[in-house]
Design a protein around this motif. Structure first.
Motif, PDB file in Angstrom:
ATOM      1  N   ALA A  50      33.199  -3.905  47.112  1.00  0.00           N
ATOM      2  CA  ALA A  50      32.857  -4.216  45.717  1.00  0.00           C
ATOM      3  C   ALA A  50      33.221  -3.057  44.803  1.00  0.00           C
ATOM      4  N   LEU A  51      32.928  -1.829  45.229  1.00  0.00           N
ATOM      5  CA  LEU A  51      33.227  -0.655  44.406  1.00  0.00           C
ATOM      6  C   LEU A  51      34.735  -0.377  44.355  1.00  0.00           C
ATOM      7  N   VAL A  52      35.395  -0.499  45.501  1.00  0.00           N
ATOM      8  CA  VAL A  52      36.848  -0.274  45.525  1.00  0.00           C
ATOM      9  C   VAL A  52      37.564  -1.342  44.701  1.00  0.00           C
ATOM     10  N   ALA A  53      37.152  -2.599  44.849  1.00  0.00           N
ATOM     11  CA  ALA A  53      37.771  -3.686  44.081  1.00  0.00           C
ATOM     12  C   ALA A  53      37.566  -3.470  42.584  1.00  0.00           C
ATOM     13  N   ALA A  54      36.363  -3.024  42.200  1.00  0.00           N
ATOM     14  CA  ALA A  54      36.101  -2.737  40.782  1.00  0.00           C
ATOM     15  C   ALA A  54      37.047  -1.654  40.285  1.00  0.00           C
ATOM     16  N   TYR A  80      28.850 -10.702  43.083  1.00  0.00           N
ATOM     17  CA  TYR A  80      27.959 -11.748  43.604  1.00  0.00           C
ATOM     18  C   TYR A  80      28.199 -11.981  45.091  1.00  0.00           C
ATOM     19  N   LEU A  81      29.455 -11.914  45.518  1.00  0.00           N
ATOM     20  CA  LEU A  81      29.771 -12.064  46.940  1.00  0.00           C
ATOM     21  C   LEU A  81      29.083 -10.974  47.768  1.00  0.00           C
ATOM     22  N   THR A  82      29.045  -9.760  47.213  1.00  0.00           N
ATOM     23  CA  THR A  82      28.357  -8.658  47.888  1.00  0.00           C
ATOM     24  C   THR A  82      26.853  -8.934  47.958  1.00  0.00           C
ATOM     25  N   TYR A  83      26.287  -9.373  46.855  1.00  0.00           N
ATOM     26  CA  TYR A  83      24.857  -9.710  46.812  1.00  0.00           C
ATOM     27  C   TYR A  83      24.536 -10.806  47.823  1.00  0.00           C
ATOM     28  N   TYR A  84      25.405 -11.807  47.901  1.00  0.00           N
ATOM     29  CA  TYR A  84      25.168 -12.932  48.820  1.00  0.00           C
ATOM     30  C   TYR A  84      25.225 -12.478  50.268  1.00  0.00           C
ATOM     31  N   GLN A  85      26.126 -11.511  50.547  1.00  0.00           N
ATOM     32  CA  GLN A  85      26.187 -10.945  51.894  1.00  0.00           C
ATOM     33  C   GLN A  85      24.832 -10.360  52.294  1.00  0.00           C
ATOM     34  N   PHE A  86      24.206  -9.669  51.354  1.00  0.00           N
ATOM     35  CA  PHE A  86      22.926  -9.030  51.635  1.00  0.00           C
ATOM     36  C   PHE A  86      21.830 -10.054  51.941  1.00  0.00           C
ATOM     37  N   ILE A  87      21.763 -11.109  51.156  1.00  0.00           N
ATOM     38  CA  ILE A  87      20.605 -12.003  51.250  1.00  0.00           C
ATOM     39  C   ILE A  87      20.763 -13.111  52.286  1.00  0.00           C
ATOM     40  N   ILE A  88      22.007 -13.473  52.658  1.00  0.00           N
ATOM     41  CA  ILE A  88      22.174 -14.677  53.473  1.00  0.00           C
ATOM     42  C   ILE A  88      23.054 -14.479  54.704  1.00  0.00           C
TER      43      ILE A  88
END
Length: 624
Positions: A50-54, A80-88
């Protein structure tokens, strides 16, 4: 027009500030997770990406109208994809392939975004290859023969690539997230303290009085920085900016100057202790201890650089390139006294690694040591603005590597999903029909092709799945097989058609790309020979009886020098093309440690060839 200019200026300032903030966040995140905040692999990888892509989206924006708006959308979806990785993510794995439509859409977006963002920093080759692999998974059931697959739908492929440990956020990207960035950051901070200039100066003070001194300095300074850096091409751009003009200045041709830098930088990927962070990855994949890998890699890497150094010296003598006058060189004692502390972080890094600390903790310790040394040696350099430059330099360095690693995850995921790895290994074994030499040649060609355009770590990961099993099944040891594919994965950066290190060096040198490529292949000749030798004779990997290892080291050293003579065509005077052709197999015979008679025969033939050359030359001089 003034309001428009002001608006444009404000936008530029916002973007520049955002770039700095992302660079700082990237460094802070990795320093935190390397020291106190250990995260699960998928979380580490997803935040890293997420940080590298940003950073990539901010520094490589779309150029057309509304391009920035599209980039903001991509950035938001990535977050959001990063957030979703964390929660699901863990829950998705336990569902055993049952996904909602929303999750399938998210998974497809993750793949598309990875391909597009990577395209901006590494070009089209790897993204196109990734698309072809996904297409193979999707349509492989329509093929016939060995490459036919079972039927996979996008509902199965995309979530697998999104959640699997072999997919986007899996092992390939995790290497970038856990190991490589910390070493890139270490290199950037080391350079910030002035260590980069010190290594060049110390190399010049040691080698400057010999023929081709600047080239020798370029070899060893590039080796030192290249072993930390995860990309030969990136190292060429970093150190070549200084070394290539110096080589040209003293008389080396542009193509030879570029080739020397390209070969030296690529060799850093095979030089212990760090080996471009591949050593740690190899340890995880093979289960072999890091210390054993580093020890086994030392002699082959040393022989690689010995041949390169010898070839440079002989070139300087052949072209009558003078040594640098003593008065123009920095005094070694004074240079060393002023900057000897710069060696301390490297020593601490090696000690921590061999003590069994994780690569993350070792890199973290080395970075802390570098900061302390920086404040001791030159406090003026340790300013906030310079730290920000170092963080941005580290982000620049990791961007193409992380991009290649996430797409390597796509390729690895498809390979594992479809069983393609076993098929390619089977093809190599089938063609070789149990003949290890034939298998090694096929493995070499496969490695050079599959490694093209990739950072060494990403190339190694793909080859470890596709090629190494075939070599091992035909009789190679696990260590020798994995070092074999590592060598050719690293050398793919100097071999056509996608010779990134060569292209970068040729651009800096202002040289013809193909001439630089030919010179690079000549100078790296040992790297193409030694892997074949140590698969059969592991004395060069420091495996065996001490006396056999010692004899193998002595004869291989002589072989390197003979190989350099054959490649350059000079030894006291120019030697004939026939003698050069004959010396080439003689040098290879000296690499072979078993049977010993091969060494003796090679020595006798080489002595006879050089003796005849001297006799003929002496006779010509007498007549004239």
């Amino acid at each position: 027009m003034a309001p428009l200019d002001n608006n444009q200026s404000k936008k530029t300032n916002i973007i520049d500030t955002s770039i700095i903030l992302v660079s700082v966040a990237l460094a802070a995140f990795h320093l935190y997770t390397a020291s106190f905040g250990i995260l699960p692999g998928y979380a580490q990888s997803s935040v890293h990406w997420a940080l590298v892509a940003a950073y990539i989206l901010l520094t490589k924006p779309l150029k057309f109208k509304f391009g920035r708006a599209i980039d903001i959308i991509i950035l938001s979806v990535t977050a959001y994809l990063t957030y979703y990785q964390f929660i699901i993510q863990e829950e998705m794995i336990f569902r055993s392939g049952i996904y909602t439509k929303f999750e399938v859409i998210l998974s497809v977006l993750a793949i598309l975004i990875a391909i597009e963002v990577a395209r901006r920093v590494i070009g089209l080759i790897l993204p196109v290859i990734s698309v072809l692999f996904v297409a193979y998974a999707l349509y492989g059931s329509h093929l016939v023969g060995l490459f036919k697959t079972i039927n996979f739908s996008m509902n199965r492929i995309a979530p697998y690539l999104y959640t699997s440990t072999d997919g986007l956020y899996g092992q390939t990207l995790l290497v970038s997230a856990q190991f490589i960035f910390l070493f890139v950051l270490f290199g950037a901070i080391l350079d910030l303290t002035g260590a980069g200039n010190f290594f060049v100066d110390i190399a010049f003070s040691l080698t400057g009085r010999s023929r081709g001194g600047p080239a020798q300095a370029a070899i060893y300074s590039s080796m030192l920085m290249g072993t930390i850096n995860g990309s030969g091409a990136a190292n060429v751009v970093t150190t070549g900016t200084f070394t290539i003009p110096l080589m040209k200045k003293v008389g080396f041709t542009p193509s030879m100057s570029g080739a020397i830098e390209a070969v030296a930088s690529s060799g850093g990927q095979i030089m212990p202790p760090v080996m471009g962070a591949v050593a740690f990855l190899m340890s995880e994949i093979t289960g072999i201890e890091y210390a054993a890998i580093a020890k086994a890699s030392l002699i082959p890497a040393a022989l690689y650089y010995l041949t390169l150094s010898s070839a440079v010296y002989l070139t300087a003598r052949k072209e009558n390139i003078p040594a640098i006058p003593k008065e123009e060189l920095a005094d070694f004692k004074k240079t060393f006294k002023a900057g000897w502390l710069y060696f301390v972080p490297l020593i601490i890094l090696v000690v921590l690694l061999f003590k069994g600390f994780s690569p993350q903790r070792s890199a973290f310790g080395a970075i802390i040591a570098t900061l302390v040394v920086g404040f001791i040696v030159d406090k003026e350099r340790m300013k906030v603005k310079n730290f920000l430059k170092a963080f941005k330099s580290a982000a620049d360095g990791i961007a193409p590597i992380a991009a290649a690693c996430i797409l390597a995850g796509v390729i690895m995921g498809v390979i594992n999903l479809t069983g393609l790895g076993l098929k390619i290994s089977g093809i190599i074994e089938g063609i070789a029909a149990g003949r290890l030499v034939v298998g090694l040649i096929l493995a070499m060609l496969t490695s050079l092709v599959l490694g093209m355009g990739l950072p060494t770590s990403a190339a190694y990961m793909i080859l470890a799945v596709l090629v190494a099993p075939a070599i091992i099944s035909m009789g190679s040891s696990v260590l020798a097989a994995h070092l074999f594919i590592l060598y050719f994965g690293a050398l793919s950066t100097i071999t056509p058609p996608v010779a990134l290190s060569t292209f970068a060096a040729a651009g800096i040198a202002g040289a013809n790309i193909w001439k630089t490529g030919i010179d690079s292949m000549k100078l790296a000749a040992t790297g193409f020979i030694i892997p074949f030798i140590y698969v059969f004779n592991q004395e060069l990997l420091l495996v065996g009886q001490p006396l056999e290892i010692l004899i193998g080291l002595i004869t291989a050293t002589i072989g390197c020098i003979l190989l350099a003579i054959a490649l350059i065509g000079w030894f006291k005077h120019n030697i004939s093309i026939i003698s050069r052709i004959l010396l080439f197999p003689c040098s290879i015979m000296l690499f072979v440690t078993n049977p010993f008679m091969v060494n003796i025969l090679g020595s006798i033939l080489a002595t006879a060839i050089l003796g005849i050359e001297f006799f003929v030359k002496k006779k010509k001089l007498a007549k004239s």
